[in-house]
Scaffold this active site. Structure first.
Site, PDB file in Angstrom:
ATOM      1  N   ARG A 210     -24.449  35.026   1.191  1.00 34.58           N
ATOM      2  CA  ARG A 210     -25.770  34.635   1.317  1.00 34.58           C
ATOM      3  C   ARG A 210     -26.811  33.935   0.423  1.00 34.58           C
ATOM      4  O   ARG A 210     -27.894  33.821   0.717  1.00 34.58           O
ATOM      5  CB  ARG A 210     -26.641  36.247   1.344  1.00 34.58           C
ATOM      6  CG  ARG A 210     -26.094  37.109   2.641  1.00 34.58           C
ATOM      7  CD  ARG A 210     -26.492  38.782   2.201  1.00 34.58           C
ATOM      8  NE  ARG A 210     -27.825  38.867   2.299  1.00 34.58           N
ATOM      9  CZ  ARG A 210     -28.768  39.090   3.436  1.00 34.58           C
ATOM     10  NH1 ARG A 210     -28.119  38.940   4.651  1.00 34.58           N
ATOM     11  NH2 ARG A 210     -29.966  39.196   3.533  1.00 34.58           N
TER      12      ARG A 210
ATOM     13  N   GLY B 278     -16.062  40.290   2.710  1.00 36.65           N
ATOM     14  CA  GLY B 278     -15.178  40.131   3.586  1.00 36.65           C
ATOM     15  C   GLY B 278     -14.140  41.155   3.720  1.00 36.65           C
ATOM     16  O   GLY B 278     -13.170  41.111   4.706  1.00 36.65           O
ATOM     17  N   ILE B 279     -14.242  42.349   3.176  1.00 39.01           N
ATOM     18  CA  ILE B 279     -13.235  43.615   3.583  1.00 39.01           C
ATOM     19  C   ILE B 279     -13.398  44.161   5.062  1.00 39.01           C
ATOM     20  O   ILE B 279     -14.867  44.720   5.285  1.00 39.01           O
ATOM     21  CB  ILE B 279     -13.537  44.513   2.363  1.00 39.01           C
ATOM     22  CG1 ILE B 279     -13.019  44.089   1.059  1.00 39.01           C
ATOM     23  CG2 ILE B 279     -12.611  45.752   2.756  1.00 39.01           C
ATOM     24  CD1 ILE B 279     -11.668  43.701   0.946  1.00 39.01           C
ATOM     25  N   ARG B 280     -12.823  43.915   5.936  1.00 39.53           N
ATOM     26  CA  ARG B 280     -13.051  44.463   7.206  1.00 39.53           C
ATOM     27  C   ARG B 280     -11.423  45.613   7.477  1.00 39.53           C
ATOM     28  O   ARG B 280     -11.773  46.180   8.430  1.00 39.53           O
ATOM     29  CB  ARG B 280     -12.913  43.352   8.158  1.00 39.53           C
ATOM     30  CG  ARG B 280     -14.266  42.689   7.990  1.00 39.53           C
ATOM     31  CD  ARG B 280     -15.492  43.390   8.125  1.00 39.53           C
ATOM     32  NE  ARG B 280     -16.697  42.515   8.048  1.00 39.53           N
ATOM     33  CZ  ARG B 280     -17.340  42.239   6.931  1.00 39.53           C
ATOM     34  NH1 ARG B 280     -16.929  42.969   5.786  1.00 39.53           N
ATOM     35  NH2 ARG B 280     -18.421  41.492   6.879  1.00 39.53           N
TER      36      ARG B 280
ATOM     37  N   SER C 280     -29.255  49.752  -4.281  1.00 37.74           N
ATOM     38  CA  SER C 280     -29.996  48.513  -4.317  1.00 37.74           C
ATOM     39  C   SER C 280     -31.506  48.408  -5.036  1.00 37.74           C
ATOM     40  O   SER C 280     -31.971  49.762  -4.650  1.00 37.74           O
ATOM     41  CB  SER C 280     -30.031  47.785  -3.085  1.00 37.74           C
ATOM     42  OG  SER C 280     -30.981  46.564  -3.201  1.00 37.74           O
TER      43      SER C 280
ATOM     44  N   PRO D 223     -24.157  47.158  -3.071  1.00 38.44           N
ATOM     45  CA  PRO D 223     -25.475  47.323  -2.900  1.00 38.44           C
ATOM     46  C   PRO D 223     -26.111  46.360  -1.788  1.00 38.44           C
ATOM     47  O   PRO D 223     -25.717  45.112  -1.826  1.00 38.44           O
ATOM     48  CB  PRO D 223     -26.217  46.845  -4.225  1.00 38.44           C
ATOM     49  CG  PRO D 223     -24.887  46.171  -4.740  1.00 38.44           C
ATOM     50  CD  PRO D 223     -23.670  46.628  -4.329  1.00 38.44           C
ATOM     51  N   THR D 224     -26.536  47.030  -0.738  1.00 39.83           N
ATOM     52  CA  THR D 224     -27.371  45.997   0.141  1.00 39.83           C
ATOM     53  C   THR D 224     -28.927  46.783   0.504  1.00 39.83           C
ATOM     54  O   THR D 224     -29.022  48.249  -0.007  1.00 39.83           O
ATOM     55  CB  THR D 224     -26.507  46.157   1.549  1.00 39.83           C
ATOM     56  OG1 THR D 224     -26.504  47.511   1.980  1.00 39.83           O
ATOM     57  CG2 THR D 224     -25.421  45.367   1.467  1.00 39.83           C
TER      58      THR D 224
ATOM     59  N   GLY E 292     -20.311  45.932   2.186  1.00 37.27           N
ATOM     60  CA  GLY E 292     -21.692  46.047   2.307  1.00 37.27           C
ATOM     61  C   GLY E 292     -22.145  45.867   3.970  1.00 37.27           C
ATOM     62  O   GLY E 292     -22.565  47.146   4.380  1.00 37.27           O
TER      63      GLY E 292
ATOM     64  N   TYR F  49     -32.117  43.542 -10.349  1.00 35.70           N
ATOM     65  CA  TYR F  49     -32.268  42.153 -10.398  1.00 35.70           C
ATOM     66  C   TYR F  49     -33.394  42.396 -11.585  1.00 35.70           C
ATOM     67  O   TYR F  49     -34.188  43.068 -11.666  1.00 35.70           O
ATOM     68  CB  TYR F  49     -33.124  41.543  -9.046  1.00 35.70           C
ATOM     69  CG  TYR F  49     -32.285  41.510  -7.790  1.00 35.70           C
ATOM     70  CD1 TYR F  49     -31.140  40.611  -7.815  1.00 35.70           C
ATOM     71  CD2 TYR F  49     -32.350  42.532  -6.633  1.00 35.70           C
ATOM     72  CE1 TYR F  49     -30.534  40.710  -6.589  1.00 35.70           C
ATOM     73  CE2 TYR F  49     -31.765  42.316  -5.576  1.00 35.70           C
ATOM     74  CZ  TYR F  49     -30.631  41.643  -5.487  1.00 35.70           C
ATOM     75  OH  TYR F  49     -29.960  41.234  -4.333  1.00 35.70           O
TER      76      TYR F  49
ATOM     77  N   THR G 142     -27.002  41.939 -10.839  1.00 35.96           N
ATOM     78  CA  THR G 142     -26.535  40.911 -10.072  1.00 35.96           C
ATOM     79  C   THR G 142     -27.092  39.596 -10.477  1.00 35.96           C
ATOM     80  O   THR G 142     -28.208  39.513 -11.032  1.00 35.96           O
ATOM     81  CB  THR G 142     -27.295  41.040  -8.598  1.00 35.96           C
ATOM     82  OG1 THR G 142     -26.900  42.298  -7.897  1.00 35.96           O
ATOM     83  CG2 THR G 142     -27.248  39.861  -7.765  1.00 35.96           C
TER      84      THR G 142
ATOM     85  N   LYS H  29     -22.320  41.568 -11.363  1.00 36.14           N
ATOM     86  CA  LYS H  29     -21.828  41.291 -10.132  1.00 36.14           C
ATOM     87  C   LYS H  29     -22.386  39.729  -9.853  1.00 36.14           C
ATOM     88  O   LYS H  29     -23.304  39.202  -9.956  1.00 36.14           O
ATOM     89  CB  LYS H  29     -22.678  42.225  -9.019  1.00 36.14           C
ATOM     90  CG  LYS H  29     -22.500  41.917  -7.786  1.00 36.14           C
ATOM     91  CD  LYS H  29     -23.200  42.929  -6.934  1.00 36.14           C
ATOM     92  CE  LYS H  29     -23.042  42.800  -5.324  1.00 36.14           C
ATOM     93  NZ  LYS H  29     -23.846  41.521  -4.988  1.00 36.14           N
TER      94      LYS H  29
ATOM     95  N   HIS I  74     -22.185  37.185  -2.949  1.00 31.63           N
ATOM     96  CA  HIS I  74     -23.411  37.815  -2.343  1.00 31.63           C
ATOM     97  C   HIS I  74     -23.396  38.160  -0.855  1.00 31.63           C
ATOM     98  O   HIS I  74     -24.127  37.518  -0.159  1.00 31.63           O
ATOM     99  CB  HIS I  74     -24.575  37.132  -2.789  1.00 31.63           C
ATOM    100  CG  HIS I  74     -25.793  38.036  -2.998  1.00 31.63           C
ATOM    101  ND1 HIS I  74     -26.356  38.296  -4.077  1.00 31.63           N
ATOM    102  CD2 HIS I  74     -26.754  38.551  -2.096  1.00 31.63           C
ATOM    103  CE1 HIS I  74     -27.409  38.940  -3.943  1.00 31.63           C
ATOM    104  NE2 HIS I  74     -27.701  39.116  -2.690  1.00 31.63           N
TER     105      HIS I  74
ATOM    106  N   ASP J  23     -16.237  42.443  -3.836  1.00 30.75           N
ATOM    107  CA  ASP J  23     -16.891  42.654  -2.267  1.00 30.75           C
ATOM    108  C   ASP J  23     -16.671  41.304  -1.654  1.00 30.75           C
ATOM    109  O   ASP J  23     -16.565  40.273  -2.352  1.00 30.75           O
ATOM    110  CB  ASP J  23     -18.251  43.339  -2.775  1.00 30.75           C
ATOM    111  CG  ASP J  23     -19.249  42.200  -3.107  1.00 30.75           C
ATOM    112  OD1 ASP J  23     -18.926  40.917  -3.259  1.00 30.75           O
ATOM    113  OD2 ASP J  23     -20.449  42.578  -3.635  1.00 30.75           O
TER     114      ASP J  23
END
Length: 307
Positions: free
Chosen positions: A246, A276-278, A106, A77-78, A297, A130, A156, A219, A243, A274
Site C-alpha cells: 500500500r 501475502g499469507i493466504r 492499529s 495492524p489494519t 491483515g 505512527y 510503523t 515494522k 505495508h 506480514d
C-alpha cells in the site's frame, strides 16, 4: 456455500461490502504490483519434502518475546475495522484471544484502545504506532497503551507520506460520519492534511524508549542495512513488511526480503513477517526462511465481513 479457504472469504467480502470499503481494504499503491507480488512470490518457492519422519504428534506453539501463542500466525495492524463489521476491532481482539494469538491494534482503529483492551482482557495485544507531527499525541498514545496492559509497541516505519491508492482517490474515500478514529478523538481533525511526521529518523527509537518500558518492534524493514540499524538502535523485534503493497509500489515481496533480514540480524532480535499469507503452506515457507511468526491483515477484514 461452505467457506473452505481464505479466497472464499475474500470473494464473499467483495460481493457484500460497499464498494468504497472493499476498494479501501484491497487497495495497493499505484499499479498494485508490490501488493500482487506479495502473493505471487510464494508460488515460486518450492518445498523440499522429507518423508518417514513420524509426524503423529505436532506442536505448533511458539513464543513472541517470551509470550506463548498457540500457533505462529498473528493479526497484523489494519485500520477502520468497523467498515467491515459494526463491532470492529473489539471483535478482532476477541477472536485473537479465543485463538490464543497476538493482535496488533492499529493507531487508526475505529474502537479505542480502552474498548479493545476491555473486549479481550488477558489477550496478547501489541499497539501499532505512527509518529505524528504533534509528538504529544504519539506520546499520549504510547502511555495509554502501556497503562492498559498492551505488551509491545510496534512502530510503523514505512509511512512518512501516504501511498497513492488510486481507487481511494477516485472514490474520494472518507470514513462514514458515524465512524471515528477513536484513539485520536480530540487530538486533531483527521484527513485534512498529512499528519504524520516525515522527519522521523532512527534517533526517534531513543525517544520512544524514553517514554515506555514496552519492547519496541519496528515494522516496515525490507533490507539488511535497515535490519542492522534496527538492531543497533535496540529494538526487540522486526516485522518484514511492505505495508501490504500500500505504500511503495515496486519494492520486493516480503517473503523475498525475509532471508536477507534474518541473516543480517543473526538471531539478535526476533523476526516476523506480514504480506501475502493466504495458506498454511505460505506460513511454513516463511518459518523455513527464518520468521518466528507471520501476521495476516486483509484476510482478517474479510472474516469480519462474513455474515
Amino acid at each position: 456455500m461452505a467457506m473452505v479457504c481464505l479466497s472464499d472469504f475474500e470473494a464473499h467480502a467483495k460481493k457484500y461490502l460497499p464498494k468504497i470499503a472493499w476498494d479501501f481494504f484491497a487497495a495497493g499503491a499505484d499499479d498494485c504490483n508490490t501488493r500482487d507480488e506479495n502473493i505471487l512470490a510464494y508460488k515460486r518457492i518450492r518445498f523440499r519434502p522429507r518423508v518417514l519422519r513420524d509426524v503423529s504428534l505436532m506442536d505448533i506453539r511458539t513464543k513472541l518475546l517470551g509470550n506463548e501463542i498457540s500457533f505462529p500466525v498473528g493479526i497484523a495492524p489494519t485500520g477502520f475495522h468497523q467498515l467491515a463489521w459494526p463491532d470492529g476491532e473489539k471483535s478482532t481482539a476477541r477472536a485473537a484471544a479465543a485463538m490464543n494469538t497476538c493482535y496488533i491494534a492499529s493507531t487508526y482503529s475505529t474502537c479505542s484502545l480502552e474498548e479493545i483492551s476491555a473486549a479481550a482482557p488477558g489477550g496478547l495485544q501489541w499497539f501499532q504506532l505512527y509518529i505524528h507531527r504533534n509528538r504529544a499525541v504519539s506520546q499520549h498514545l504510547v502511555q495509554r497503551a502501556e497503562a492498559l496492559g498492551f505488551q509491545g509497541l510496534v512502530l510503523t516505519a514505512d509511512l512518512p507520506y501516504a501511498g497513492k491508492r488510486r481507487d481511494d482517490v477516485r472514490n474520494g474515500f472518507r470514513l462514514p460520519p458515524h465512524m471515528k478514529l477513536k484513539n485520536l478523538e480530540g487530538a486533531f481533525e483527521v484527513c485534512k492534511t498529512n499528519l504524520l511526521d516525515p522527519s522521523v529518523t532512527w534517533n526517534d527509537i531513543y525517544w520512544l524508549r524514553s517514554l515506555t518500558n514496552l519492547p519496541i518492534i519496528i515494522k516496515g524493514i525490507l533490507t539488511k542495512e535497515d535490519a542492522e540499524l534496527a538492531v543497533r538502535h535496540g529494538v526487540q523485534g522486526i516485522i518484514v513488511s511492505n505495508h501490504g503493497g500500500r505504500q511503495l509500489d515496486g519494492g520486493p515481496a516480503t517473503i523475498d526480503a525475509l532471508l536477507e533480514v534474518v541473516e543480517a540480524v543473526k538471531g539478535r532480535v526476533e523476526v516476523y513477517l506480514d504480506g501475502g499469507i493466504r495458506k498454511g503452506s505460505d506460513v511454513l515457507k516463511a518459518l523455513a526462511l527464518g520468521a518466528k511468526c507471520v501476521f495476516i491483515g486483509r484476510p482478517v477484514l474479510w472474516g469480519l465481513a462474513y455474515k
